[in-house]
Design a protein around this motif. Structure first.
Motif, short mmCIF file in Angstrom:
data_model
loop_
_atom_site.label_atom_id
_atom_site.label_comp_id
_atom_site.label_asym_id
_atom_site.label_seq_id
_atom_site.Cartn_x
_atom_site.Cartn_y
_atom_site.Cartn_z
N ARG A 116 7.69 1.95 -12.70
CA ARG A 116 6.37 2.02 -12.08
C ARG A 116 6.50 2.87 -10.82
O ARG A 116 7.01 2.41 -9.79
CB ARG A 116 5.83 0.64 -11.72
CG ARG A 116 4.42 0.69 -11.12
CD ARG A 116 3.94 -0.70 -10.68
NE ARG A 116 2.55 -0.67 -10.29
CZ ARG A 116 2.10 -0.40 -9.05
NH1 ARG A 116 2.98 -0.14 -8.08
NH2 ARG A 116 0.81 -0.40 -8.79
N GLY A 117 6.08 4.10 -10.90
CA GLY A 117 6.20 4.99 -9.76
C GLY A 117 5.53 6.31 -10.04
O GLY A 117 5.10 6.60 -11.16
N ILE A 118 5.43 7.11 -9.00
CA ILE A 118 4.73 8.39 -9.08
C ILE A 118 5.52 9.42 -8.28
O ILE A 118 6.37 9.06 -7.46
CB ILE A 118 3.28 8.24 -8.55
CG1 ILE A 118 2.36 9.31 -9.13
CG2 ILE A 118 3.24 8.19 -7.05
CD1 ILE A 118 2.03 9.12 -10.58
N ASP A 119 5.24 10.70 -8.49
CA ASP A 119 5.98 11.77 -7.81
C ASP A 119 5.92 11.61 -6.30
O ASP A 119 4.93 11.13 -5.73
CB ASP A 119 5.40 13.14 -8.17
CG ASP A 119 5.62 13.47 -9.65
OD1 ASP A 119 6.42 12.77 -10.29
OD2 ASP A 119 4.99 14.42 -10.13
N HIS A 190 10.93 2.39 -23.79
CA HIS A 190 10.63 2.71 -22.40
C HIS A 190 9.18 2.34 -22.11
O HIS A 190 8.30 2.62 -22.93
CB HIS A 190 10.86 4.20 -22.11
CG HIS A 190 10.53 4.59 -20.70
ND1 HIS A 190 11.27 4.15 -19.62
CD2 HIS A 190 9.53 5.37 -20.19
CE1 HIS A 190 10.75 4.64 -18.51
NE2 HIS A 190 9.70 5.37 -18.82
N ILE A 191 8.92 1.74 -20.95
CA ILE A 191 7.57 1.30 -20.57
C ILE A 191 7.21 1.94 -19.24
O ILE A 191 7.96 1.83 -18.26
CB ILE A 191 7.50 -0.24 -20.48
CG1 ILE A 191 7.89 -0.86 -21.82
CG2 ILE A 191 6.09 -0.67 -20.07
CD1 ILE A 191 8.05 -2.38 -21.78
N ASP A 192 6.03 2.56 -19.19
CA ASP A 192 5.71 3.38 -18.01
C ASP A 192 4.23 3.73 -18.03
O ASP A 192 3.52 3.45 -19.00
CB ASP A 192 6.54 4.67 -18.07
CG ASP A 192 6.86 5.26 -16.70
OD1 ASP A 192 6.08 5.02 -15.75
OD2 ASP A 192 7.87 5.96 -16.59
N CYS A 193 3.78 4.37 -16.95
CA CYS A 193 2.49 5.05 -16.96
C CYS A 193 2.73 6.49 -17.41
O CYS A 193 3.88 6.90 -17.64
CB CYS A 193 1.84 5.01 -15.58
SG CYS A 193 2.67 6.04 -14.35
N GLU A 194 1.68 7.25 -17.53
CA GLU A 194 1.82 8.67 -17.90
C GLU A 194 2.49 9.40 -16.74
O GLU A 194 1.99 9.38 -15.62
CB GLU A 194 0.43 9.25 -18.20
CG GLU A 194 0.43 10.71 -18.57
CD GLU A 194 0.19 11.61 -17.38
OE1 GLU A 194 1.06 12.49 -17.15
OE2 GLU A 194 -0.81 11.44 -16.67
N PHE A 213 -2.29 4.27 -19.93
CA PHE A 213 -3.11 5.34 -19.37
C PHE A 213 -4.30 4.78 -18.59
O PHE A 213 -4.83 3.73 -18.95
CB PHE A 213 -3.64 6.23 -20.48
CG PHE A 213 -2.63 7.17 -21.08
CD1 PHE A 213 -2.54 8.48 -20.63
CD2 PHE A 213 -1.78 6.75 -22.08
CE1 PHE A 213 -1.61 9.36 -21.18
CE2 PHE A 213 -0.85 7.61 -22.65
CZ PHE A 213 -0.76 8.92 -22.19
N GLY A 214 -4.71 5.52 -17.58
CA GLY A 214 -5.91 5.19 -16.82
C GLY A 214 -6.78 6.41 -16.64
O GLY A 214 -7.59 6.75 -17.50
N ASN A 228 0.45 4.52 -27.07
CA ASN A 228 -0.42 4.98 -25.98
C ASN A 228 -1.60 4.03 -25.85
O ASN A 228 -2.36 3.83 -26.80
CB ASN A 228 -0.90 6.40 -26.26
CG ASN A 228 0.25 7.39 -26.38
OD1 ASN A 228 1.12 7.44 -25.51
ND2 ASN A 228 0.27 8.17 -27.46
N ILE A 229 -1.76 3.44 -24.67
CA ILE A 229 -2.77 2.40 -24.47
C ILE A 229 -3.72 2.82 -23.36
O ILE A 229 -3.29 3.17 -22.25
CB ILE A 229 -2.10 1.05 -24.09
CG1 ILE A 229 -1.08 0.64 -25.17
CG2 ILE A 229 -3.15 -0.03 -23.90
CD1 ILE A 229 -0.25 -0.56 -24.79
N ARG A 230 -5.01 2.75 -23.65
CA ARG A 230 -6.02 3.00 -22.63
C ARG A 230 -7.23 2.13 -22.90
O ARG A 230 -7.64 1.96 -24.04
CB ARG A 230 -6.44 4.48 -22.59
CG ARG A 230 -7.35 4.80 -21.40
CD ARG A 230 -7.73 6.27 -21.31
NE ARG A 230 -8.48 6.53 -20.09
CZ ARG A 230 -9.79 6.28 -19.96
NH1 ARG A 230 -10.49 5.82 -20.99
NH2 ARG A 230 -10.40 6.51 -18.81
N SER A 231 -7.80 1.56 -21.85
CA SER A 231 -8.97 0.69 -21.99
C SER A 231 -10.21 1.51 -22.30
O SER A 231 -10.36 2.64 -21.83
CB SER A 231 -9.19 -0.10 -20.69
OG SER A 231 -10.42 -0.78 -20.72
N ASP A 232 -11.13 0.90 -23.09
CA ASP A 232 -12.41 1.58 -23.36
C ASP A 232 -13.50 1.12 -22.39
O ASP A 232 -14.66 1.51 -22.53
CB ASP A 232 -12.85 1.33 -24.80
CG ASP A 232 -13.02 -0.15 -25.13
OD1 ASP A 232 -12.85 -1.00 -24.22
OD2 ASP A 232 -13.32 -0.47 -26.30
#
Length: 279
Positions: A116-119, A190-194, A213-214, A228-232
């Motif tokens: 869980r992290g970002i650049d 592997h589990i992560d955000c995009e 995804f968000g 790939n998972i994103r809420s509707d």
């Protein structure tokens, strides 16, 4: 010193852009494919100049164009379909340090990497990130279904990546890029955000990732092998609808619902659709 500038120079950020410098397309007449590619890039650039001039502010809009044309981020540079680029490609990148697998007794073992992290050049709590509490709930569920599989947390720094609860091996601030490559190449899941680690695992042909995804689109950034998972509940991705889209959700109410509404049960059920529980 070279007294003669190159006849052809181009750059690729998202789309190719021909930089005209001492350029005469007629010299490429003997190479029909190259001449056609050059002509097509000129035509695309002229017809879609805003995507080149106003990047990255038009990147969200250009992503929608790519989706409409059947392109993803990975083959966006081939927007004119001259090169027939798909999701797969030959990767000759950084070395892979498998010694880290021996160091943490992961060689020939099943383990899950989680991140869980970002650049570093982006806001720490980006809207792209799944809530920390949801990660902790998911880890509890993973341990119940897969008790013999170690969970390894990755992260560039403790300042950028908060430690999760009940992980088996915490490698925040303990890895080099070749270490990360070995872990992603050999992880069972592997589990992560995009983000970058998902792209690196795909390049290494490491296997499936669970990608939550968000504000960005799985149709554009997702890979076909991944979960790939994103809420509707938030119908349209909001990437670059505002300049500070990673800092502030554009919704006045139910902020960050695209991520918050994806609870650990949803993610776990998606995992169990692919992998059978152990024990």
């Amino acid at each position: 010193m070279n007294r003669f500038p190159p006849a052809l120079c181009c750059e690729i950020i998202r789309f190719p852009r021909i930089i005209i410098s001492n350029f005469d397309i007629s010299i490429y007449n003997n190479d029909i494919k190259l001449k056609s590619w050059i002509e097509n890039q000129f035509f695309f650039g002229k017809s879609n100049y805003k995507y080149l001039k106003y990047a990255p502010f038009c990147d969200g809009e250009s992503a929608n164009l790519c989706i409409h044309l059947g392109k993803k981020r990975i083959n966006q540079p081939d927007i004119t379909s001259d090169l027939n680029l798909g999701e797969e490609y030959l990767y000759n990148g950084i070395p892979i340090n498998t010694h880290i697998l021996d160091k943490y007794e992961l060689t020939k073992k099943k383990f899950i990497t989680i991140h869980r992290g970002i650049d570093n050049d982006q806001i720490k709590e980006s809207t792209k990130l799944w809530p920390q509490s949801h990660y902790n709930d998911l880890i509890t569920k993973l341990k119940l279904s897969f008790p013999d599989i170690k969970i390894v947390q990755l992260g560039v720094s403790h300042e950028r990546c908060e430690s999760m609860q009940n992980i088996d091996i915490n490698l925040i601030e303990k890895t080099t890029l070749p270490d990360i490559a070995a872990l992603l190449k050999n992880a069972w899941l592997h589990i992560d955000c995009e983000g970058g680690l998902v792209h690196l695992r795909h390049a290494l042909k490491g296997g499936k990732s669970v990608v939550i995804f968000g504000p960005t689109s799985p149709s554009f950034f997702g890979y076909s092998e991944n979960i790939n998972i994103r809420s509707d509940l938030c119908k349209y991705p909001c990437e670059w609808l505002t300049e500070n889209w990673q800092k502030k959700c554009i919704r006045k109410s139910n902020k960050h619902i695209c991520m918050k509404s994806i609870n650990a049960d949803i993610v776990m059920n998606k995992i169990l659709e692919i992998f059978q529980p152990i024990g």
